[in-house]
Scaffold this active site. Structure first.
Site, mmCIF file in Angstrom:
data_model
loop_
_atom_site.group_PDB
_atom_site.id
_atom_site.type_symbol
_atom_site.label_atom_id
_atom_site.label_comp_id
_atom_site.label_asym_id
_atom_site.label_seq_id
_atom_site.Cartn_x
_atom_site.Cartn_y
_atom_site.Cartn_z
ATOM 1 N NE ARG A 96 -18.697 36.581 -41.594
ATOM 2 C CZ ARG A 96 -17.422 36.967 -41.581
ATOM 3 N NH1 ARG A 96 -16.457 36.077 -41.431
ATOM 4 N NH2 ARG A 96 -17.098 38.217 -41.681
ATOM 5 C CG ASP A 214 -31.876 60.900 -64.397
ATOM 6 O OD1 ASP A 214 -31.100 60.515 -63.512
ATOM 7 O OD2 ASP A 214 -32.346 60.150 -65.260
#
Length: 275
Positions: A96, A214
């Protein structure tokens, strides 16, 4: 590749999280035998993390992974990526974690590569951000590199980035720059975030190395790049998508950064099948 000692330490932490003091199911089986298992791609993408998976099996012991393809390779559905052989019990304990790492990192590398392909002819570099999974940042940033992107700062300590809340705290861009310049080495690069043209004008008057535009439109970025006129490096960030990244790249910045290549990457479907 990341530092081997760092990787080993992190993988041991991950195994402790997953196995703890025992695998109650596997350890309760009376029998064990030699097993061969195949790691198989169930969809196409870019492989990343296979060497980390190999180390997981080494750390568990009693089994080994031999990979047929390397990180950065393009893979397609049905490809056998690696063979794992040895103790069946050991393979089950490592299965896993090894798959989690490869699936997660391959998903990031695959999505990064899609973004990079959109802008590869523009000369603009794609950067990641600090929007990463706590404790897994180094691995995720590694996957960005595998996918053809580049890394922004790794953490808060390796460059100055003055963002909106820093500006609010200091009172202005100029005051923030002045305070910081007094306390950091002149060798440390300074980046400042601006979200409008008034802030851009102020930033241009300060001794900063990079200006981040931004959440501006591509059209406004084009205007800003013209105003900056190569006096500073230009980064674009905020609401960058696979659909609009090319428009932003054509506006002329040096860099485009997005956290989406990490936080929005879908895990690549990869499985481990016993022979």
């Amino acid at each position: 590749m990341l530092d081997k000692n760092f990787v080993r330490k992190k993988l041991l932490e991950f195994l402790e999280e997953d196995i703890g003091h025992r695998d109650i199911t596997t350890d309760s089986l009376d029998t064990d035998r030699y097993i061969e298992a195949y790691m198989i791609a169930k969809e196409e993408g870019v492989l990343a993390g296979i060497e980390f998976a190999k180390e997981v099996y080494n750390l568990v012991g009693g089994c080994k992974l031999e990979n047929f393809v390397k990180d950065g390779a393009s893979i397609k559905k049905g490809d056998i990526l690696a063979i794992v052989y040895g103790s069946g019990k050991s393979i089950l304990k490592a299965e896993r974690l090894s798959l989690n790492i490869v699936q997660r990192l391959s998903g990031i590398a695959t999505l990064t590569n899609k973004y990079v392909e959109k802008i590869k002819d523009t000369g603009v570099k794609l950067l990641d951000t600090r929007k990463t999974t706590p404790g897994f940042r180094a691995f995720e940033k590694y996957a960005v590199k595998v996918g053809g992107g580049d890394n922004h700062r790794f953490a808060l300590y390796d460059m100055v980035m003055i963002k909106d809340n820093h500006i609010a705290l200091a009172g202005s861009i100029t005051e923030a720059v002045n305070q910081i310049k007094k306390k950091v080495s002149p060798m440390v690069k300074i980046e400042v975030e601006v979200s409008n043209f008034d802030q851009l004008e102020e930033a241009l008057k300060n001794p900063v190395d990079v200006i981040m535009l931004d959440n501006m439109s591509a059209e406004d970025v084009k205007k800003a790049v013209k105003l900056i006129n190569k006096s500073k490096l230009v980064e674009v960030s905020g609401n960058i998508t696979i659909e609009n990244i090319r428009d932003y790249a054509l506006a002329g910045p040096d860099f485009i950064s997005t956290g989406a290549v990490i936080h929005s990457a879908k895990w690549l479907d990869i499985s481990l099948k016993f022979k």
